[in-house]
Scaffold this active site. Sequence first.
Site, PDB file in Angstrom:
ATOM      1  N   TYR A  28       0.833  -1.202   0.000  1.00  0.00           N
ATOM      2  CA  TYR A  28       0.000   0.000   0.000  1.00  0.00           C
ATOM      3  C   TYR A  28       0.867   1.251   0.000  1.00  0.00           C
ATOM      4  O   TYR A  28       0.643   2.183  -0.785  1.00  0.00           O
ATOM      5  CB  TYR A  28      -0.921   0.000   1.215  1.00  0.00           C
ATOM      6  CG  TYR A  28      -1.775   1.242   1.309  1.00  0.00           C
ATOM      7  CD1 TYR A  28      -2.939   1.367   0.560  1.00  0.00           C
ATOM      8  CD2 TYR A  28      -1.400   2.306   2.128  1.00  0.00           C
ATOM      9  CE1 TYR A  28      -3.707   2.509   0.629  1.00  0.00           C
ATOM     10  CE2 TYR A  28      -2.162   3.451   2.211  1.00  0.00           C
ATOM     11  CZ  TYR A  28      -3.322   3.552   1.458  1.00  0.00           C
ATOM     12  OH  TYR A  28      -4.072   4.699   1.526  1.00  0.00           O
ATOM     13  N   LYS A  73       1.306   4.206  -3.081  1.00  0.00           N
ATOM     14  CA  LYS A  73       1.078   5.643  -2.943  1.00  0.00           C
ATOM     15  C   LYS A  73       2.340   6.438  -3.291  1.00  0.00           C
ATOM     16  O   LYS A  73       2.246   7.552  -3.825  1.00  0.00           O
ATOM     17  CB  LYS A  73       0.602   5.955  -1.523  1.00  0.00           C
ATOM     18  CG  LYS A  73      -0.771   5.386  -1.202  1.00  0.00           C
ATOM     19  CD  LYS A  73      -1.827   5.845  -2.195  1.00  0.00           C
ATOM     20  CE  LYS A  73      -3.220   5.370  -1.817  1.00  0.00           C
ATOM     21  NZ  LYS A  73      -4.266   5.839  -2.766  1.00  0.00           N
TER      22      LYS A  73
END
Length: 248
Positions: free
Chosen positions: A171, A175
């Site tokens: 994750y 990003k």
Amino acid sequence: MRARSSRIALVTGANRGMGFEIARQLSEKGVHVLVSGRDTEAVAKAVDELRGSHLDVEALTLDLTSSDSISAAAAEVERAYGRLDILVNNAGIRIEEYGKQPSEQPLRQWRETFDTNVFGVVEVTQAFLPLIRRSRAGRIVNVSSLLGSLGTHSDPDSYAYSPMFKSLPAYSASKSAINSWTVHLAYELRDTPVKVNAVHPGYTRTDMNEGAGDLEIPDGARTSVDMALLDSDGPTGSYVHRGETVPW
């Protein structure tokens, strides 16, 4: 759908949570919002709820993991409006389990995370960019996270410097990739009216983090809305939270 003279915004992943609130706040400011998501029924339900508050919204089915769905959505918006003024790339997933070491997270989770959080965002942006170029003042907002900040992850005094958040490597990396995509696209569009920015919403209480966080969803949505409505003298290629620059 029917053509309108007001600004037209597309918010991905807008049938619930942060995306739903971004759609609400934009519509409250006079923007015609296309509420999108991959579940047609869930999107329709969200639109009904927003219309119950007399907000100007429409439903659009859009699955970030399907090229056919992305192409069909872009074609539908082009037929109805001929342009897009605001794109908020909000949709994203977090499927890793807290508590594991970074090297223990399965590779399949990396692939699934990047399929939505990176490749889906890039493909949606590419599909809608021709319509955004037709806007008099196009805005692209990429919803990132403080976990995408390498500077923050490396700071022993930050909350990201902890076993909890170091257990989300896919994750976090997705990003970071979105931040890089933001900088590259902003460079490409630097001599146009289009502005491209990444935002950190804040540590917000949503389903994605199982209700943990410091901010309520309306507060978490605010930075995305502010960047979507930037004036012509606003920044591009930035990474911000509530008007403050976030370290890359």
